[in-house]
Write a protein that holds these residues in place. Structure first.
Motif, PDB file in Angstrom:
ATOM      1  N   TRP A   1     -40.083  46.370  23.881  1.00  9.21           N
ATOM      2  CA  TRP A   1     -38.856  47.081  23.536  1.00  9.21           C
ATOM      3  C   TRP A   1     -37.612  46.264  23.856  1.00  9.21           C
ATOM      4  N   ASP A   2     -37.678  45.381  24.863  1.00  9.26           N
ATOM      5  CA  ASP A   2     -36.540  44.492  25.138  1.00  9.26           C
ATOM      6  C   ASP A   2     -36.337  43.509  23.994  1.00  9.26           C
ATOM      7  N   ILE A   3     -37.431  42.906  23.555  1.00  7.74           N
ATOM      8  CA  ILE A   3     -37.352  41.937  22.462  1.00  7.74           C
ATOM      9  C   ILE A   3     -36.943  42.633  21.166  1.00  7.74           C
ATOM     10  N   PHE A   4     -37.542  43.770  20.886  1.00 13.94           N
ATOM     11  CA  PHE A   4     -37.218  44.533  19.679  1.00 13.94           C
ATOM     12  C   PHE A   4     -35.746  44.961  19.689  1.00 13.94           C
ATOM     13  N   GLY A   5     -35.262  45.407  20.840  1.00 15.87           N
ATOM     14  CA  GLY A   5     -33.874  45.856  20.954  1.00 15.87           C
ATOM     15  C   GLY A   5     -32.883  44.748  20.684  1.00 15.87           C
ATOM     16  N   ILE A   6     -33.118  43.570  21.244  1.00 15.63           N
ATOM     17  CA  ILE A   6     -32.205  42.445  21.023  1.00 15.63           C
ATOM     18  C   ILE A   6     -32.180  42.062  19.549  1.00 15.63           C
ATOM     19  N   TRP A   7     -33.357  41.968  18.921  1.00 13.88           N
ATOM     20  CA  TRP A   7     -33.394  41.582  17.510  1.00 13.88           C
ATOM     21  C   TRP A   7     -32.825  42.671  16.612  1.00 13.88           C
ATOM     22  N   LEU A   8     -32.959  43.915  17.008  1.00 16.62           N
ATOM     23  CA  LEU A   8     -32.337  44.999  16.246  1.00 16.62           C
ATOM     24  C   LEU A   8     -30.813  44.874  16.310  1.00 16.62           C
ATOM     25  N   VAL A   9     -30.272  44.583  17.483  1.00 20.69           N
ATOM     26  CA  VAL A   9     -28.826  44.387  17.632  1.00 20.69           C
ATOM     27  C   VAL A   9     -28.361  43.205  16.780  1.00 20.69           C
ATOM     28  N   ILE A  10     -29.117  42.115  16.803  1.00 15.76           N
ATOM     29  CA  ILE A  10     -28.747  40.938  16.001  1.00 15.76           C
ATOM     30  C   ILE A  10     -28.730  41.283  14.515  1.00 15.76           C
ATOM     31  N   LEU A  11     -29.749  41.976  14.041  1.00 16.94           N
ATOM     32  CA  LEU A  11     -29.811  42.335  12.618  1.00 16.94           C
ATOM     33  C   LEU A  11     -28.718  43.309  12.224  1.00 16.94           C
ATOM     34  N   VAL A  12     -28.418  44.273  13.087  1.00 14.80           N
ATOM     35  CA  VAL A  12     -27.347  45.232  12.782  1.00 14.80           C
ATOM     36  C   VAL A  12     -26.006  44.512  12.719  1.00 14.80           C
ATOM     37  N   GLN A  13     -25.757  43.622  13.669  1.00 14.61           N
ATOM     38  CA  GLN A  13     -24.488  42.882  13.648  1.00 14.61           C
ATOM     39  C   GLN A  13     -24.382  42.013  12.403  1.00 14.61           C
ATOM     40  N   ALA A  14     -25.464  41.355  12.026  1.00 18.63           N
ATOM     41  CA  ALA A  14     -25.441  40.526  10.820  1.00 18.63           C
ATOM     42  C   ALA A  14     -25.226  41.392   9.578  1.00 18.63           C
ATOM     43  N   ALA A  15     -25.822  42.573   9.530  1.00 22.37           N
ATOM     44  CA  ALA A  15     -25.628  43.472   8.385  1.00 22.37           C
ATOM     45  C   ALA A  15     -24.182  43.958   8.314  1.00 22.37           C
ATOM     46  N   ILE A  16     -23.613  44.308   9.455  1.00 22.89           N
ATOM     47  CA  ILE A  16     -22.208  44.746   9.471  1.00 22.89           C
ATOM     48  C   ILE A  16     -21.300  43.605   9.025  1.00 22.89           C
ATOM     49  N   ALA A  17     -21.569  42.381   9.521  1.00 19.54           N
ATOM     50  CA  ALA A  17     -20.763  41.224   9.113  1.00 19.54           C
ATOM     51  C   ALA A  17     -20.893  40.988   7.616  1.00 19.54           C
ATOM     52  N   GLY A  18     -22.094  41.121   7.072  1.00 16.33           N
ATOM     53  CA  GLY A  18     -22.287  40.966   5.630  1.00 16.33           C
ATOM     54  C   GLY A  18     -21.542  42.022   4.829  1.00 16.33           C
ATOM     55  N   PHE A  19     -21.586  43.255   5.292  1.00 17.32           N
ATOM     56  CA  PHE A  19     -20.863  44.341   4.621  1.00 17.32           C
ATOM     57  C   PHE A  19     -19.355  44.079   4.662  1.00 17.32           C
ATOM     58  N   LEU A  20     -18.845  43.623   5.806  1.00 15.46           N
ATOM     59  CA  LEU A  20     -17.410  43.333   5.915  1.00 15.46           C
ATOM     60  C   LEU A  20     -17.014  42.150   5.032  1.00 15.46           C
ATOM     61  N   MET A  21     -17.914  41.164   4.891  1.00 16.02           N
ATOM     62  CA  MET A  21     -17.636  40.050   3.975  1.00 16.02           C
ATOM     63  C   MET A  21     -17.548  40.550   2.541  1.00 16.02           C
ATOM     64  N   TYR A  22     -18.426  41.469   2.187  1.00 18.07           N
ATOM     65  CA  TYR A  22     -18.388  42.050   0.850  1.00 18.07           C
ATOM     66  C   TYR A  22     -17.071  42.811   0.633  1.00 18.07           C
ATOM     67  N   LYS A  23     -16.660  43.593   1.631  1.00 10.55           N
ATOM     68  CA  LYS A  23     -15.390  44.334   1.517  1.00 10.55           C
ATOM     69  C   LYS A  23     -14.216  43.370   1.381  1.00 10.55           C
ATOM     70  N   MET A  24     -14.262  42.250   2.128  1.00 14.67           N
ATOM     71  CA  MET A  24     -13.185  41.286   2.057  1.00 14.67           C
ATOM     72  C   MET A  24     -13.180  40.599   0.684  1.00 14.67           C
ATOM     73  N   TYR A  25     -14.355  40.332   0.138  1.00 18.05           N
ATOM     74  CA  TYR A  25     -14.456  39.755  -1.189  1.00 18.05           C
ATOM     75  C   TYR A  25     -13.845  40.704  -2.238  1.00 18.05           C
ATOM     76  N   ILE A  26     -14.187  41.992  -2.154  1.00 15.89           N
ATOM     77  CA  ILE A  26     -13.631  42.990  -3.084  1.00 15.89           C
ATOM     78  C   ILE A  26     -12.117  43.066  -2.933  1.00 15.89           C
ATOM     79  N   LEU A  27     -11.650  43.006  -1.691  1.00 15.16           N
ATOM     80  CA  LEU A  27     -10.214  43.100  -1.420  1.00 15.16           C
ATOM     81  C   LEU A  27      -9.443  41.959  -2.087  1.00 15.16           C
ATOM     82  N   TYR A  28      -9.955  40.749  -1.988  1.00 19.90           N
ATOM     83  CA  TYR A  28      -9.242  39.583  -2.534  1.00 19.90           C
ATOM     84  C   TYR A  28      -9.583  39.284  -3.984  1.00 19.90           C
ATOM     85  N   LYS A  29     -10.635  39.892  -4.519  1.00 20.25           N
ATOM     86  CA  LYS A  29     -11.011  39.669  -5.899  1.00 20.25           C
ATOM     87  C   LYS A  29     -10.004  40.281  -6.849  1.00 20.25           C
ATOM     88  N   LYS A  30      -9.478  41.431  -6.450  1.00 23.01           N
ATOM     89  CA  LYS A  30      -8.569  42.175  -7.339  1.00 23.01           C
ATOM     90  C   LYS A  30      -7.186  41.572  -7.355  1.00 23.01           C
TER      91      LYS A  30
END
Length: 168
Positions: free
Chosen positions: A139-168
């Motif tokens: 559960w320690d190993i799973f928890g750390i990798w879950l946090v890493i994946l969630v942070q990477a997903a949030i960063a990817g979503f924010l990059m997409y939002k930033m792309y949409i923001l500057y595309k228009k």
């Protein structure tokens, strides 16, 4: 006038929201990178489990305000020396029963099982058949990798939002 107002709002978003999103993305990616690096070091680069002999144990003050007591244990494995540290060694309510017993009873020339953390530090895993720090809990190993994946997903979503923001 409605379209002029909407254009101004879009420009304000580009000016203020864009840099904020960019800083947030960089922060999330930096934290994710640091976590991946520490996991790599702990399980691949270092992470060897070996036997060692206790050379010395001592207490030091942290020097903070209020000061806390730090417990150090110097361990020798072959030609390499490592240090194990327990913070807040004077506050039994924050330590496990195993750590309290270790602090009170460990002495020079005791044999311990350690996990190497880096070039100078190690964690004591076992002493006198007493588990101090459990090894590789799922559960320690799973928890750390879950946090890493969630942070990477949030960063990817924010990059997409930033792309949409500057595309228009």
């Amino acid at each position: 006038m409605g379209t002029n107002h909407q254009t101004q709002i879009k420009q304000l978003k580009k000016i203020f929201l864009g840099p904020f999103l960019f800083i947030l993305i960089i922060l999330l990616l930096f934290i994710s990178f640091h976590l991946v690096k520490s996991e790599y070091n702990e399980y691949f680069k270092y992470g060897q489990i070996s036997k060692g002999i206790v050379n010395n144990t001592y207490f030091e003050s942290s020097g903070d305000s209020p000061p806390t007591s730090l417990f150090y244990c110097n361990i020798k494995t072959g030609t390499q020396n490592y240090t194990f540290e327990i913070q807040n060694a004077d506050q039994s309510f924050v330590l496990s029963a195993e750590e309290i017993r270790l602090i009170e009873e460990i002495k020079k020339n005791d044999t311990v099982t350690i996990k190497i953390v880096n070039d100078k530090e190690a964690k004591i895993l076992e002493w006198k058949n007493l588990q101090i720090n459990p090894v590789n809990k799922f559960w320690d190993i799973f928890g750390i990798w879950l946090v890493i994946l969630v942070q990477a997903a949030i960063a990817g979503f924010l990059m997409y939002k930033m792309y949409i923001l500057y595309k228009k």
